[in-house]
Design an enzyme around this catalytic site. Sequence first.
Site, PDB file in Angstrom:
ATOM      1  N   HIS A  19      35.089  48.432  35.614  1.00 12.81           N
ATOM      2  CA  HIS A  19      33.794  47.704  35.327  1.00 12.81           C
ATOM      3  C   HIS A  19      33.355  46.598  36.427  1.00 12.81           C
ATOM      4  O   HIS A  19      34.301  46.410  37.122  1.00 12.81           O
ATOM      5  CB  HIS A  19      34.282  46.847  34.020  1.00 12.81           C
ATOM      6  CG  HIS A  19      35.421  46.036  34.101  1.00 12.81           C
ATOM      7  ND1 HIS A  19      36.746  46.457  33.743  1.00 12.81           N
ATOM      8  CD2 HIS A  19      35.384  44.736  34.193  1.00 12.81           C
ATOM      9  CE1 HIS A  19      37.526  45.455  33.983  1.00 12.81           C
ATOM     10  NE2 HIS A  19      36.825  44.473  34.364  1.00 12.81           N
ATOM     11  N   HIS A  43      33.856  39.605  39.047  1.00 13.76           N
ATOM     12  CA  HIS A  43      34.794  40.632  39.720  1.00 13.76           C
ATOM     13  C   HIS A  43      34.343  41.953  39.576  1.00 13.76           C
ATOM     14  O   HIS A  43      33.563  42.434  38.606  1.00 13.76           O
ATOM     15  CB  HIS A  43      36.292  40.345  39.339  1.00 13.76           C
ATOM     16  CG  HIS A  43      36.439  40.478  37.694  1.00 13.76           C
ATOM     17  ND1 HIS A  43      36.633  39.613  36.796  1.00 13.76           N
ATOM     18  CD2 HIS A  43      36.912  41.695  36.970  1.00 13.76           C
ATOM     19  CE1 HIS A  43      36.801  40.074  35.606  1.00 13.76           C
ATOM     20  NE2 HIS A  43      37.211  41.377  35.679  1.00 13.76           N
ATOM     21  N   GLU A  89      39.894  43.044  40.385  1.00 14.22           N
ATOM     22  CA  GLU A  89      40.855  43.567  39.666  1.00 14.22           C
ATOM     23  C   GLU A  89      41.536  44.954  39.859  1.00 14.22           C
ATOM     24  O   GLU A  89      40.640  45.994  40.030  1.00 14.22           O
ATOM     25  CB  GLU A  89      40.130  43.188  38.198  1.00 14.22           C
ATOM     26  CG  GLU A  89      41.285  43.554  36.947  1.00 14.22           C
ATOM     27  CD  GLU A  89      40.434  43.139  35.885  1.00 14.22           C
ATOM     28  OE1 GLU A  89      39.225  43.329  35.535  1.00 14.22           O
ATOM     29  OE2 GLU A  89      41.329  43.163  34.763  1.00 14.22           O
TER      30      GLU A  89
HETATM   31 CO    CO Z   1      37.814  42.647  34.350  1.00 16.78          CO
END
Ligand code: CO
Length: 134
Positions: A7, A79, A130
């Site tokens: 994502h 992020h 991440e």
């Molecule tokens: Co995230």
Amino acid sequence: MIGRLNHVAIVVPDLAAAASVYRDALGAKVSAPVALPTHGVTTVFVELPNTKIELLHPLGDKSPIARFLADHPSGGMHHVCYEVDDIYAARDKLKAGGARVIGDGEPKIGAHEKPVLFLHPKDFCGTLVELQQA
Ligand code: CO
């Protein structure tokens, strides 16, 4: 080492307005807001054919994204999340190469019930990264 883009997270000042942008203007499938108190965020999940967008808004006094929103009042990309097959092996390899893992370096359970950790933007082209166990 990294696999799929899981994502992209975007911090927004108004979740309803942001959900409308993705649902109404862009024609995406958008979830209802989901409160994630342990992460200090409320999230709207946007499902795309090949990945997800997570619209994030601070929740509670100690939200980790409160300062980001203060610094970026119109919102902004926060992020990107990449999947890895083995988060511990990935962490150890990156640390051995000098990359900084944010926090105590131990993976935490993320919004998708899988272990995640965050890598310092200064080591990754100015982008908070991440990693999520696939
Ligand atoms: Co995230």
